[in-house]
Design a protein around this motif. Structure first.
Motif, PDB file in Angstrom:
ATOM      1  N   ALA A 160       8.220 -21.944  13.009  1.00  0.00           N
ATOM      2  CA  ALA A 160       7.712 -22.038  14.382  1.00  0.00           C
ATOM      3  C   ALA A 160       6.358 -21.315  14.440  1.00  0.00           C
ATOM      4  N   ASN A 161       6.077 -20.622  15.542  1.00  0.00           N
ATOM      5  CA  ASN A 161       4.856 -19.811  15.613  1.00  0.00           C
ATOM      6  C   ASN A 161       4.873 -18.820  14.456  1.00  0.00           C
ATOM      7  N   HIS A 162       3.709 -18.591  13.831  1.00  0.00           N
ATOM      8  CA  HIS A 162       3.648 -17.649  12.713  1.00  0.00           C
ATOM      9  C   HIS A 162       2.214 -17.187  12.488  1.00  0.00           C
ATOM     10  N   LEU A 163       2.090 -16.119  11.719  1.00  0.00           N
ATOM     11  CA  LEU A 163       0.794 -15.599  11.313  1.00  0.00           C
ATOM     12  C   LEU A 163       0.543 -16.003   9.867  1.00  0.00           C
ATOM     13  N   MET A 164      -0.712 -16.300   9.551  1.00  0.00           N
ATOM     14  CA  MET A 164      -1.099 -16.583   8.175  1.00  0.00           C
ATOM     15  C   MET A 164      -2.153 -15.564   7.746  1.00  0.00           C
ATOM     16  N   PHE A 165      -1.841 -14.847   6.676  1.00  0.00           N
ATOM     17  CA  PHE A 165      -2.758 -13.871   6.084  1.00  0.00           C
ATOM     18  C   PHE A 165      -3.528 -14.615   4.996  1.00  0.00           C
ATOM     19  N   GLU A 166      -4.813 -14.793   5.212  1.00  0.00           N
ATOM     20  CA  GLU A 166      -5.633 -15.568   4.292  1.00  0.00           C
ATOM     21  C   GLU A 166      -6.630 -14.662   3.572  1.00  0.00           C
TER      22      GLU A 166
ATOM     23  N   PRO B 165       0.749  -8.204  -1.397  1.00  0.00           N
ATOM     24  CA  PRO B 165       1.791  -7.260  -0.957  1.00  0.00           C
ATOM     25  C   PRO B 165       3.098  -7.498  -1.707  1.00  0.00           C
ATOM     26  N   LYS B 166       3.752  -6.406  -2.063  1.00  0.00           N
ATOM     27  CA  LYS B 166       5.013  -6.456  -2.799  1.00  0.00           C
ATOM     28  C   LYS B 166       6.158  -5.940  -1.933  1.00  0.00           C
ATOM     29  N   GLN B 167       7.349  -6.457  -2.197  1.00  0.00           N
ATOM     30  CA  GLN B 167       8.541  -6.021  -1.475  1.00  0.00           C
ATOM     31  C   GLN B 167       8.620  -4.504  -1.486  1.00  0.00           C
ATOM     32  N   GLY B 168       8.918  -3.918  -0.319  1.00  0.00           N
ATOM     33  CA  GLY B 168       9.026  -2.471  -0.179  1.00  0.00           C
ATOM     34  C   GLY B 168       7.744  -1.830   0.346  1.00  0.00           C
TER      35      GLY B 168
ATOM     36  N   TYR C 126       8.059  -8.507  10.024  1.00  0.00           N
ATOM     37  CA  TYR C 126       8.202  -8.571   8.566  1.00  0.00           C
ATOM     38  C   TYR C 126       7.282  -9.621   7.955  1.00  0.00           C
ATOM     39  N   MET C 127       7.013  -9.417   6.682  1.00  0.00           N
ATOM     40  CA  MET C 127       6.278 -10.376   5.866  1.00  0.00           C
ATOM     41  C   MET C 127       7.132 -10.671   4.644  1.00  0.00           C
ATOM     42  N   PRO C 128       7.475 -11.938   4.391  1.00  0.00           N
ATOM     43  CA  PRO C 128       8.134 -12.244   3.128  1.00  0.00           C
ATOM     44  C   PRO C 128       7.128 -12.007   1.994  1.00  0.00           C
ATOM     45  N   GLN C 129       7.607 -11.457   0.874  1.00  0.00           N
ATOM     46  CA  GLN C 129       6.700 -11.237  -0.252  1.00  0.00           C
ATOM     47  C   GLN C 129       6.030 -12.561  -0.593  1.00  0.00           C
ATOM     48  N   PRO C 130       4.688 -12.571  -0.628  1.00  0.00           N
ATOM     49  CA  PRO C 130       3.977 -13.834  -0.863  1.00  0.00           C
ATOM     50  C   PRO C 130       4.275 -14.420  -2.245  1.00  0.00           C
ATOM     51  N   VAL C 131       4.367 -15.742  -2.300  1.00  0.00           N
ATOM     52  CA  VAL C 131       4.534 -16.436  -3.571  1.00  0.00           C
ATOM     53  C   VAL C 131       3.175 -16.908  -4.083  1.00  0.00           C
TER      54      VAL C 131
ATOM     55  N   GLU D 263       3.023  -1.499  11.715  1.00  0.00           N
ATOM     56  CA  GLU D 263       3.307  -1.515  10.281  1.00  0.00           C
ATOM     57  C   GLU D 263       4.315  -2.626  10.010  1.00  0.00           C
ATOM     58  N   MET D 264       3.943  -3.574   9.158  1.00  0.00           N
ATOM     59  CA  MET D 264       4.782  -4.724   8.834  1.00  0.00           C
ATOM     60  C   MET D 264       5.384  -4.526   7.445  1.00  0.00           C
ATOM     61  N   PRO D 265       6.709  -4.361   7.360  1.00  0.00           N
ATOM     62  CA  PRO D 265       7.329  -4.214   6.041  1.00  0.00           C
ATOM     63  C   PRO D 265       7.325  -5.535   5.272  1.00  0.00           C
ATOM     64  N   VAL D 266       7.141  -5.442   3.966  1.00  0.00           N
ATOM     65  CA  VAL D 266       7.194  -6.616   3.101  1.00  0.00           C
ATOM     66  C   VAL D 266       8.632  -6.726   2.580  1.00  0.00           C
ATOM     67  N   LYS D 267       9.246  -7.846   2.867  1.00  0.00           N
ATOM     68  CA  LYS D 267      10.642  -8.113   2.464  1.00  0.00           C
ATOM     69  C   LYS D 267      10.648  -9.060   1.268  1.00  0.00           C
TER      70      LYS D 267
END
Length: 157
Positions: free
Chosen positions: A110-116, A122-125, A43-48, A143-147
């Motif tokens: 902890a370990n994580h990916l950063m999309f730069e 990306p929007k939720q859904g 998952y990806m939290p919706q970016p702020v 496929e990574m859902p945006v939460k």
């Protein structure tokens, strides 16, 4: 009595030679000798932020050999970097080991990916496509859902 000893010694020698060179072979039932990777908890939290996002997932290796995640790319970002977090300090890494019969977990804090350099926010859904590249195994596309921005996988919200 001498005749009985000679055949017994020959039989013991033949049995000992039969065992030479044996060991785990391809048909020995010892499991696979390569990595067997699967991905879940993606998952990806919706970016702020309009230019950066985080991503989380778990890679499970059910095989008998280790592998390493060497790079990640995505259609939504100019680059995706991998980071570890130890004692609150984030460090970029070029690879992460995945042990045989083990897991590599990317999670918040902890370990994580950063999309730069996001090409779009990306929007939720929605879903983001990832390509995971490994040192030994072939690449995996996920496929990574945006939460929601506050999504917590332990509660599902």
């Amino acid at each position: 009595m001498r005749r009985a000893v000679l055949p017994a010694a020959a039989l013991a020698g033949a049995l000992a030679l039969t065992g030479c060179g044996s060991g785990p072979g391809p048909d020995s039932g010892s499991g696979t000798s390569k990595a067997e990777l699967s991905v879940n908890s993606v998952y990806m939290p919706q970016p702020v932020s309009a230019d950066m996002a985080a991503g989380f997932l778990t890679i499970t290796n059910q095989g008998g050999a280790k592998d390493a995640l060497t790079s990640v790319s995505s259609d939504v970002a100019g680059r995706v970097t991998m980071h570890s977090t130890v004692a609150g300090a984030m460090r970029e890494k070029t690879s992460f080991s995945i042990p045989a019969h083990g897991r590599l977990v990317f999670r918040s804090g902890a370990n994580h990916l950063m999309f730069e350099e996001l090409k779009r926010t990306p929007k939720q859904g929605q879903h983001v496509t990832l390509k995971l590249t490994f040192a030994e195994s072939g690449p995996l596309t996920v496929e990574m859902p945006v939460k929601s921005a506050t999504y917590n996988p332990s509660t599902g919200h």
